[in-house]
Design an enzyme around this catalytic site. Structure first.
Site, PDB file in Angstrom:
ATOM      1  N   HIS A  82      41.298  36.186  18.884  1.00  0.00           N
ATOM      2  CA  HIS A  82      40.532  35.242  19.674  1.00  0.00           C
ATOM      3  C   HIS A  82      40.588  33.951  19.553  1.00  0.00           C
ATOM      4  O   HIS A  82      40.540  33.503  18.493  1.00  0.00           O
ATOM      5  CB  HIS A  82      38.953  35.684  19.539  1.00  0.00           C
ATOM      6  CG  HIS A  82      37.968  34.928  20.534  1.00  0.00           C
ATOM      7  ND1 HIS A  82      37.764  35.347  21.855  1.00  0.00           N
ATOM      8  CD2 HIS A  82      37.313  34.032  20.262  1.00  0.00           C
ATOM      9  CE1 HIS A  82      36.924  34.318  22.361  1.00  0.00           C
ATOM     10  NE2 HIS A  82      36.697  33.610  21.455  1.00  0.00           N
ATOM     11  N   ASP A 161      24.547  37.917  26.500  1.00  0.00           N
ATOM     12  CA  ASP A 161      25.369  36.781  26.203  1.00  0.00           C
ATOM     13  C   ASP A 161      25.866  36.093  27.709  1.00  0.00           C
ATOM     14  O   ASP A 161      25.728  34.669  27.578  1.00  0.00           O
ATOM     15  CB  ASP A 161      26.714  36.941  25.490  1.00  0.00           C
ATOM     16  CG  ASP A 161      27.425  35.875  25.400  1.00  0.00           C
ATOM     17  OD1 ASP A 161      27.195  34.746  24.736  1.00  0.00           O
ATOM     18  OD2 ASP A 161      28.612  35.742  26.143  1.00  0.00           O
ATOM     19  N   ARG A 168      22.563  28.212  28.921  1.00  0.00           N
ATOM     20  CA  ARG A 168      22.938  27.237  28.028  1.00  0.00           C
ATOM     21  C   ARG A 168      23.940  26.041  28.814  1.00  0.00           C
ATOM     22  O   ARG A 168      23.643  24.865  28.289  1.00  0.00           O
ATOM     23  CB  ARG A 168      23.949  27.907  26.687  1.00  0.00           C
ATOM     24  CG  ARG A 168      23.126  28.565  25.655  1.00  0.00           C
ATOM     25  CD  ARG A 168      23.950  29.287  24.877  1.00  0.00           C
ATOM     26  NE  ARG A 168      24.950  28.707  24.336  1.00  0.00           N
ATOM     27  CZ  ARG A 168      25.938  29.065  23.856  1.00  0.00           C
ATOM     28  NH1 ARG A 168      26.590  30.297  24.206  1.00  0.00           N
ATOM     29  NH2 ARG A 168      26.995  28.336  23.152  1.00  0.00           N
ATOM     30  N   SER A 183      27.452  34.079  20.388  1.00  0.00           N
ATOM     31  CA  SER A 183      28.202  34.356  21.787  1.00  0.00           C
ATOM     32  C   SER A 183      29.503  34.810  21.551  1.00  0.00           C
ATOM     33  O   SER A 183      29.783  35.979  22.104  1.00  0.00           O
ATOM     34  CB  SER A 183      28.213  32.900  22.580  1.00  0.00           C
ATOM     35  OG  SER A 183      29.153  33.313  23.592  1.00  0.00           O
ATOM     36  N   LYS A 187      30.866  39.408  21.878  1.00  0.00           N
ATOM     37  CA  LYS A 187      31.639  40.069  22.752  1.00  0.00           C
ATOM     38  C   LYS A 187      32.964  40.979  21.861  1.00  0.00           C
ATOM     39  O   LYS A 187      33.357  41.952  22.132  1.00  0.00           O
ATOM     40  CB  LYS A 187      32.302  38.992  23.574  1.00  0.00           C
ATOM     41  CG  LYS A 187      31.249  38.614  24.518  1.00  0.00           C
ATOM     42  CD  LYS A 187      31.925  37.451  25.586  1.00  0.00           C
ATOM     43  CE  LYS A 187      31.658  36.318  24.539  1.00  0.00           C
ATOM     44  NZ  LYS A 187      31.592  34.862  25.632  1.00  0.00           N
TER      45      LYS A 187
END
Ligand code: URA
Length: 445
Positions: A82, A161, A168, A183, A187
């Protein structure tokens, strides 16, 4: 339990219990807690923070708010990667086929681009026919058959999220470390891989502008993953200037294919190798980083990685002939040139400004509903440390609209800082976080 009391407790700097965090996530997701109370809680978190235990509980509560992918039917240790988001970041397009070609299953969910950063899913859709909407069954079949599948995030992946992120975004509470870490990790945990390697970007084009904050974010995410039983590593990589030379969808795909053909730009390949060796070691496909590095090099040099890219495109119903003939990707109508406004060395290229210029050309999204133009982009012919005479081309702009192209030329020119003194590009690999408490340097820095 009353949301009012929880807000009061956090405002006073006290810790929330796991049960309280589960309550607030569940009740907010199902609409029982209104946005104004959640906004107050998020702001209280920004001022008072969350400790490690609270951050972990928040992550797990958000993970459990929706579906979790079960990868137990996949043979082997699954790895995911990621990136916290950057400009010109086509790393996944290079890395995923290399790792898969080396026999390690990559089962990944990716997002679309938003704002000045691009998204892997948009880039994959440059291959005509490519489908990111795979059923769970097809996704698992592809991973078992060719060791690689990338799908778009399903609507029910960590829905808490999704809802909190949108809040946010409009309440100036995006940049809190625990909120960012939970967050991202909610995921990643819901996506089900056994091992996760994080590319935490630092610099002008990244969320984290300095190394201290990037390290803290990386450590927090590594710790959360390890607490959830995952094998984890994080690499902190430089995002002071765009990664590679291409910024835009089709042109980034072409650059990724070039990289798989052994012609990748040095900065991109450094990031690919840094992340790849971690993935291979965590997946137990190499005894150590040196062996992993050599396996990756051989995989690219032999053509196996490029062949895997073609197999992957075909397996997801895209046209693999584009991998072998990149001239088939449609071209934008106009090519324009951004020039050096004076003589000197390129001292900096503002990555965020380049990302924004690409978005304004139509290559990125201003909001989630925007349609994007896959053909537009910016190709940087000069990067930090290069010399330019006045009037030399520093970047080529690919535009579908002449006025937008001209505006991009001006934006790109002002994103370049040119001066008399030669400055070397910053190190691409700024730090490696293997365990939450232990920061090490890698052998190839
Ligand atoms: N990416 C995410 O998914 N969440 C954040 O909070 C920031 C970046």
């Amino acid at each position: 339990m009353r949301m009012y009391d929880l807000i009061q407790r956090k405002k006073d700097g006290r810790r929330l219990t796991a049960e309280e965090i589960r309550f607030l996530i569940k009740a907010y997701t199902n609409g029982a807690i209104p946005d104004y109370q959640m906004s107050a809680m998020l702001m209280a978190i920004c001022f008072q923070g969350l400790d490690d235990r609270e951050t972990y509980d928040l992550t797990v509560a958000m993970r459990d708010s929706g579906d979790c992918l079960d990868l137990s039917k996949v043979r082997g240790i699954t790895v995911d990667k990621h990136s916290t988001g950057g400009v010109g970041d086509k790393t996944t397009l290079v890395l995923a086929p290399v790792i898969a070609a080396l026999g390690v299953p990559v089962a990944k969910m990716s997002g679309r681009g938003l704002g000045h950063t691009g998204g892997t899913i948009d880039k994959l859709e440059c291959f005509p026919g490519f489908s990111i909407a795979l059923s769970e069954e097809a996704f698992l079949e592809n991973v078992n058959a060719i060791q690689l599948a990338i799908a778009g995030q399903t609507a029910n992946l960590a829905p808490a999220d999704k809802k909190i992120y949108a809040l946010r975004d409009v309440t100036a509470t995006v940049d809190q470390m625990s909120l960012i870490a939970s967050s991202i990790m909610s995921k990643k945990l819901a996506s089900g891989s056994d091992a996760i390697v994080l590319d935490v970007k630092v610099g002008s084009g990244a969320f984290m502008k300095n190394l201290k904050d990037a390290k803290k974010l990386a450590e927090t995410m590594v710790r959360i993953g390890q607490m959830a039983g995952k094998k984890m590593a994080a690499v902190i990589t430089n995002m002071d200037e765009p990664l590679g030379n291409a910024v835009g969808n089709s042109i980034e795909v072409i650059e990724a294919i070039e990289a798989l053909s052994g012609r990748g730009p040095a900065d991109l390949m450094e990031v690919v190798f840094a992340l790849g060796v971690k993935m291979l070691v965590l997946a137990e496909a190499a005894a150590d980083e040196m062996e992993a590095y050599e396996r990756m090099q051989t995989c690219i040099a032999s053509g196996a990685a490029k062949q895997k890219m073609a197999e992957w495109v075909k397996a997801q119903r895209g046209d693999p002939s584009y991998v072998w003939d990149t001239g088939k990707f449609p071209q934008a109508a106009y090519t324009m040139e951004a020039k050096a406004v004076k003589e000197g060395y390129i001292q900096a290229i503002d990555a965020q400004a380049i990302g924004t210029a690409c978005m304004m050309l139509g290559g990125g999204r201003e909001d989630k509903e925007s349609l994007i133009d896959l053909t537009v982009g910016i190709y940087l012919t000069k990067k930090k440390g290069d010399f330019a005479a006045k009037g030399d081309t520093v970047a080529r702009i690919y535009a579908s609209d002449a006025n937008k192209g001209q505006a991009a030329v001006e934006r790109v020119q002002s994103a370049y800082t040119i001066g008399g003194q030669k400055e070397e590009p910053s190190a691409m690999i700024q730090a490696i976080i293997d365990t939450a408490a232990n920061i090490t340097n890698s052998f190839y820095i």
